[in-house]
Each structure stands twice: as structure tokens, then as C-alpha cells.
Design a protein around this motif. Sequence first.
Motif, PDB file in Angstrom:
ATOM      1  N   PHE A   1      20.140  33.949   1.761  1.00  0.00           N
ATOM      2  CA  PHE A   1      20.589  35.258   2.257  1.00  0.00           C
ATOM      3  C   PHE A   1      19.431  36.262   2.277  1.00  0.00           C
ATOM      4  O   PHE A   1      19.261  37.008   3.247  1.00  0.00           O
TER       5      PHE A   1
ATOM      6  N   LEU B   1      22.752  42.356   8.169  1.00  0.00           N
ATOM      7  CA  LEU B   1      23.527  41.168   7.827  1.00  0.00           C
ATOM      8  C   LEU B   1      24.371  41.538   6.619  1.00  0.00           C
ATOM      9  O   LEU B   1      23.879  41.591   5.488  1.00  0.00           O
TER      10      LEU B   1
ATOM     11  N   ASP C   1      27.291  40.107   5.336  1.00  0.00           N
ATOM     12  CA  ASP C   1      27.649  38.968   4.489  1.00  0.00           C
ATOM     13  C   ASP C   1      27.649  37.709   5.336  1.00  0.00           C
ATOM     14  O   ASP C   1      27.656  37.774   6.574  1.00  0.00           O
ATOM     15  N   THR C   2      27.638  36.582   4.677  1.00  0.00           N
ATOM     16  CA  THR C   2      27.664  35.314   5.399  1.00  0.00           C
ATOM     17  C   THR C   2      28.174  34.218   4.491  1.00  0.00           C
ATOM     18  O   THR C   2      28.201  34.364   3.259  1.00  0.00           O
TER      19      THR C   2
ATOM     20  N   LEU D   1      24.686  31.106   9.577  1.00  0.00           N
ATOM     21  CA  LEU D   1      24.392  32.457  10.036  1.00  0.00           C
ATOM     22  C   LEU D   1      24.774  32.707  11.500  1.00  0.00           C
ATOM     23  O   LEU D   1      24.094  33.431  12.224  1.00  0.00           O
TER      24      LEU D   1
ATOM     25  N   SER E   1      30.414  32.871  11.197  1.00  0.00           N
ATOM     26  CA  SER E   1      30.345  32.741   9.746  1.00  0.00           C
ATOM     27  C   SER E   1      29.700  33.936   9.068  1.00  0.00           C
ATOM     28  O   SER E   1      29.568  33.959   7.844  1.00  0.00           O
ATOM     29  N   SER E   2      29.287  34.934   9.847  1.00  0.00           N
ATOM     30  CA  SER E   2      28.559  36.085   9.315  1.00  0.00           C
ATOM     31  C   SER E   2      29.149  37.383   9.850  1.00  0.00           C
ATOM     32  O   SER E   2      29.843  37.401  10.856  1.00  0.00           O
ATOM     33  N   ARG E   3      28.798  38.462   9.155  1.00  0.00           N
ATOM     34  CA  ARG E   3      29.198  39.793   9.594  1.00  0.00           C
ATOM     35  C   ARG E   3      27.916  40.535   9.968  1.00  0.00           C
ATOM     36  O   ARG E   3      27.060  40.781   9.110  1.00  0.00           O
ATOM     37  N   TYR E   4      27.771  40.870  11.255  1.00  0.00           N
ATOM     38  CA  TYR E   4      26.566  41.510  11.769  1.00  0.00           C
ATOM     39  C   TYR E   4      26.877  42.900  12.309  1.00  0.00           C
ATOM     40  O   TYR E   4      27.826  43.082  13.067  1.00  0.00           O
TER      41      TYR E   4
ATOM     42  N   ASP F   1      30.399  40.255  15.841  1.00  0.00           N
ATOM     43  CA  ASP F   1      30.746  38.953  15.293  1.00  0.00           C
ATOM     44  C   ASP F   1      32.244  38.756  15.478  1.00  0.00           C
ATOM     45  O   ASP F   1      32.890  39.513  16.191  1.00  0.00           O
TER      46      ASP F   1
END
Length: 280
Positions: free
Chosen positions: A173, A187, A189-190, A209, A213-216, A232
Motif C-alpha cells: 500500500f 488511494l 483504501d484497497t 489495485l 478493488s480500490s477506492r480512488y 472506482d
Amino acid sequence: MELLHRGKVRDVYSDRPGEVILVATDRVSVYDVVLPTAIPDKGKLLTSLSLWWFEQLADVMPNHVISATDVPAEFAGRAVRCRQVDIVQVECIARGYLAGLGWDAYRETGKISGVEIAPGLLEGDKLPEPVFTPTTKTAPEDGHDEPMTFDEVSDAVGAELAETLREKTLELFKRATAITDGRGVHLADTKFEFGLAKDGTLLLADEVLTSDSSRYWRDEDWKPGQRQVSYDKQFVRDWARDLGTWDKTPPGPEIPPAVVEETRARYVAMYERITGLKWD
């Protein structure tokens, strides 16, 4: 080829001993329900971004990728040939900002997965340090993923492997955020997944990523104290939640064309901003 598993988004095939082919589809799921409307190019976008990240992180941890080209022609662009691994049954989540279920848990208890978080933070705030907040890995038909404390992870997989999972999750991360921070991206979380090869080697597996699967968040949109503008899958979750007419059980609602178009546009925009490559 033999179809081994059909997931919410990915299908897993086998055509050689010790190898699998992961095929990313254009399906989209929210709240563990696959919606009836596909997002064009989503499978290719997820695959391309995941492969880019596997390359960026290869010196941090080995991964399961064998080839992105040695795949059946009908899956070209959205499939990866991988080493077959035994997936560790823990969802390894790293959080750098307060959002989603992490924000909900913090607001209620001041903790996330048993980890104490500094008081007085707002939704969308950056955490003092990234935290490891694992969950169970639960099949949709059996319920939803539930938060796990580190002690619970140790009980589930053993103390040594649990420590490695936490260490590698946070190391990956931090490497990823060092890249995204320089590209105008938060980024938040992921989720990482890990698998054990036959020789016992721990490998980074599944996708990595991606915008699933992630929060951007884009730098220019970030405003702590409110719901963030997501680039995302959260965009689709927010649309589904704001309907107010769906109880989050199958069947899911059809996604309107305008939401489909905007979802694809946001996936493309984040792919281009992170990689510096033009989506063709």
C-alpha cells in the motif's frame, strides 16, 4: 478448457496442470449482487490496470502472473495466465483514509477491525498512518465479509503468516501511494489477495489495485467531511444506494445508460491518470 469457478466478476479456467486463466468480465457487482447491466470494456480495463500494478510492485513481492498473451484468443485483453495457488482465506485491506465501512466503524467505535484510530477525524480524512483492517473472505451465498482483528487473523492462518500478511499489505500500500500521490490521486483504501504456491511461496494474487478493488479520489475533488467523488466502483454503489427502492438482494436493478457511460468514463480516467497511458 475447464471452467473451475464463476465469480461475481471473474471466471477461472484451467487448461494446463498448475496453471489457471483468470478472465475479467464486464459484469459489475455491488453489495455482493451481480447487476444485470454490464459496463463496456470493464474487464479489459481491470486487467490492464492490474497488470500495470503487478509490474510496479514486483520488487516488493512476487506475484502469480505467468503471461498476459498466452491466453485463448476469445479472452485476449481481459485474461491473465497465472500460477495456481491456494488463496489465503483473509481479505487483506489497507486503509489510508476514512471511507466506506471503515468510516462507519470509526464513527461508531473509534476503531476499525480492532485498531484504535485517532479521535476527531472526519469522513474522507487521511489517517495518521495506513492501517491493516482485514475481513473474512465469505462467499456471497454464505453472507457478507466481516471485520477481523489481527488476533483473529492469527487464529485463522497462524501467527507467522498473519504477521507476513499485515507487513506485506502495508508495504504494498505504501509503495502504491508513493506512486499515486505523484499523479494527482488519493488511494483511499484497497484490497489485496495472497496465495500460497505448491512450494509454499506466498504470492500476490487475483487482481491488484484496480478500480474494483480500490477506492480512488482525484486530488482536485478531495474534500474531507463529506462523501467523496469516486473514480472506482463506489460510483455504482452510491447510485444503487441512493435509489432508495432496492433492498440489496437479488435481482439487482438495471443500470441506466447514463450511469453506465459515466462509470466507464471514470474507470478510463483513473487508468489513464495512474498509468500515464492512453486508453485505446
